[in-house]
Design an enzyme around this catalytic site. Structure first.
Site, PDB file in Angstrom:
ATOM      1  N   ASP A 232       1.907   6.433  -5.842  1.00  0.00           N
ATOM      2  CA  ASP A 232       2.877   7.502  -5.615  1.00  0.00           C
ATOM      3  C   ASP A 232       4.274   7.096  -6.100  1.00  0.00           C
ATOM      4  O   ASP A 232       5.156   7.936  -6.234  1.00  0.00           O
ATOM      5  CB  ASP A 232       2.958   7.753  -4.105  1.00  0.00           C
ATOM      6  CG  ASP A 232       2.766   9.198  -3.730  1.00  0.00           C
ATOM      7  OD1 ASP A 232       2.526  10.016  -4.626  1.00  0.00           O
ATOM      8  OD2 ASP A 232       2.869   9.493  -2.534  1.00  0.00           O
TER       9      ASP A 232
ATOM     10  N   LYS B 167      -6.389  16.467  -4.449  1.00  0.00           N
ATOM     11  CA  LYS B 167      -6.249  15.118  -5.017  1.00  0.00           C
ATOM     12  C   LYS B 167      -7.583  14.371  -4.951  1.00  0.00           C
ATOM     13  O   LYS B 167      -8.013  13.750  -5.937  1.00  0.00           O
ATOM     14  CB  LYS B 167      -5.160  14.343  -4.253  1.00  0.00           C
ATOM     15  CG  LYS B 167      -3.748  14.838  -4.561  1.00  0.00           C
ATOM     16  CD  LYS B 167      -2.677  14.278  -3.627  1.00  0.00           C
ATOM     17  CE  LYS B 167      -1.319  14.912  -3.918  1.00  0.00           C
ATOM     18  NZ  LYS B 167      -0.246  14.511  -3.019  1.00  0.00           N
TER      19      LYS B 167
ATOM     20  N   GLN C 111       0.021  11.091   2.370  1.00  0.00           N
ATOM     21  CA  GLN C 111       0.631  12.405   2.137  1.00  0.00           C
ATOM     22  C   GLN C 111       1.840  12.611   3.057  1.00  0.00           C
ATOM     23  O   GLN C 111       1.787  12.333   4.254  1.00  0.00           O
ATOM     24  CB  GLN C 111      -0.420  13.510   2.379  1.00  0.00           C
ATOM     25  CG  GLN C 111       0.038  14.906   2.031  1.00  0.00           C
ATOM     26  CD  GLN C 111       0.261  15.127   0.532  1.00  0.00           C
ATOM     27  OE1 GLN C 111      -0.264  14.409  -0.310  1.00  0.00           O
ATOM     28  NE2 GLN C 111       1.052  16.123   0.203  1.00  0.00           N
TER      29      GLN C 111
HETATM   30  N1  GUN Z   1       4.197  15.660  -0.399  1.00  0.00           N
HETATM   31  C1  GUN Z   1       4.656  16.500  -1.370  1.00  0.00           C
HETATM   32  N2  GUN Z   1       4.639  15.884  -2.569  1.00  0.00           N
HETATM   33  C2  GUN Z   1       4.174  14.638  -2.359  1.00  0.00           C
HETATM   34  C3  GUN Z   1       3.932  13.527  -3.222  1.00  0.00           C
HETATM   35  O1  GUN Z   1       4.144  13.557  -4.433  1.00  0.00           O
HETATM   36  N3  GUN Z   1       3.448  12.420  -2.607  1.00  0.00           N
HETATM   37  C4  GUN Z   1       3.203  12.363  -1.272  1.00  0.00           C
HETATM   38  N4  GUN Z   1       2.726  11.224  -0.771  1.00  0.00           N
HETATM   39  N5  GUN Z   1       3.423  13.364  -0.458  1.00  0.00           N
HETATM   40  C5  GUN Z   1       3.902  14.494  -1.001  1.00  0.00           C
END
Ligand code: GUN
Length: 298
Positions: A119, A52, A96
């Site tokens: 998100d 990311k 995350q």
């Molecule tokens: N862990 C797995 N997928 C995601 C996501 O889309 N956002 C976040 N913050 N954590 C994740």
């Protein structure tokens, strides 16, 4: 034989559009900024977070990564989020998940300014999504990616089609069902207590599988000509590749389903690449809003 939906190619198109738009914003004095927060050392999360941050740099964003030790306290994490909320150079904050067990996910996400919740997981974002206020919120990245892929197969729209979402998670199942409904599909959400799942699947013009069980949905459950979106990413043993080797499969028995469906996403290379692309799109949208510009439609 179904058309293969190439998520890598569509994601690359999205990222190209984001990069071009970001250059325009930078020239006008606003550099989109994304902060990604990782707590602990979960290996899969480390890989996701690194990709990311890297993609954000490729888009021309201001990209910062905060990696905190696993023993970080809830107060320390909330203090970091407060400082990112107050930082005008940051337009998007992503924490995350999953977090280490002693940290509360809902408390943590609730601390993010909804204007920076790229998100789409904040309670305010969920409320706006489910009440149809899509122009005032951020749509969670994986569900948004699913909709973009469905839009490529159905450029005329999906009004009146039967859509079945298998799985009701907050990250995927629930929001994707809200988006399908917003697009005027007739939506059913199936889950572990659903009776006669094969029968329900056979009525679905659009089938979204998000259950996290390898190859659970069989080819003879798929309606001929249906659009199949496989969100699952499951690692299973692959002894045919050598001892101890593994491979990735989705929630759908791909080869069987491919013979019946009209269009299907592969795993890997389907929904997966779309998640990061849509995070970039959401961050750009946030920066556009902060700069008083109309965000592009993705
Ligand atoms: N862990 C797995 N997928 C995601 C996501 O889309 N956002 C976040 N913050 N954590 C994740």
């Amino acid at each position: 034989m179904a058309e293969l939906i190439d998520g890598r190619a569509v994601a690359a198109e999205v990222v190209e559009k984001v990069t071009a738009q970001a250059a325009g914003l930078v020239a006008a004095g606003t550099t989109p900024g994304l902060a990604v927060v990782l707590v602990g050392e979960d290996p899969a999360s480390q890989v996701y977070v690194a990709s990311k941050s890297k993609k954000a740099k490729e888009c021309g964003f201001h990209s910062v990564q905060h990696t905190l030790p696993a023993e970080t306290s809830q107060d320390e994490l909330l203090a970091l989020i407060a400082s990112l909320n107050a930082d005008p150079a940051i337009h998007g904050i992503l924490v995350q998940l999953p977090l280490p067990g002693h940290l509360d996910e809902r408390t943590t996400i609730a601390a993010i300014d909804p204007a920076k919740d790229v998100d789409g997981l904040h309670d305010v974002s969920i409320g706006r999504l489910t009440s149809g206020q899509l122009g005032r919120t951020f749509v969670p990245c994986t569900p948004k990616g699913c909709m973009v892929l469905i839009g490529r197969v159905h450029p005329e729209g999906i009004a009146g089609l039967n859509a079945l979402v298998v799985g009701r998670s907050n990250l995927v199942g629930r929001p994707v069902a809200a988006l399908l409904q917003h697009a005027n599909a007739t939506v059913t959400v199936a889950h572990s207590r659903t009776r006669d799942l094969p029968g329900l699947c056979r009525h679905a013009d659009i089938l979204v599988a998000a259950i996290g069980r390898p190859e659970f949905i069989k080819g003879d459950w798929v309606k001929p000509g249906a659009t199949v979106i496989d969100v699952g990413i499951n690692r299973i043993p692959a002894p045919e590749k050598g001892e101890g080797k593994t491979r990735l499969v989705g929630d759908v028995a791909f080869e069987e389903a491919r013979a019946v469906a009209g269009a299907i996403t592969p795993v890997p290379g389907g929904v997966g690449p779309m998640t990061i692309a849509m995070l970039m799109a959401n961050t750009l949208t946030s920066a556009c809003r902060a700069a008083g510009r109309e965000p592009p439609v993705f």
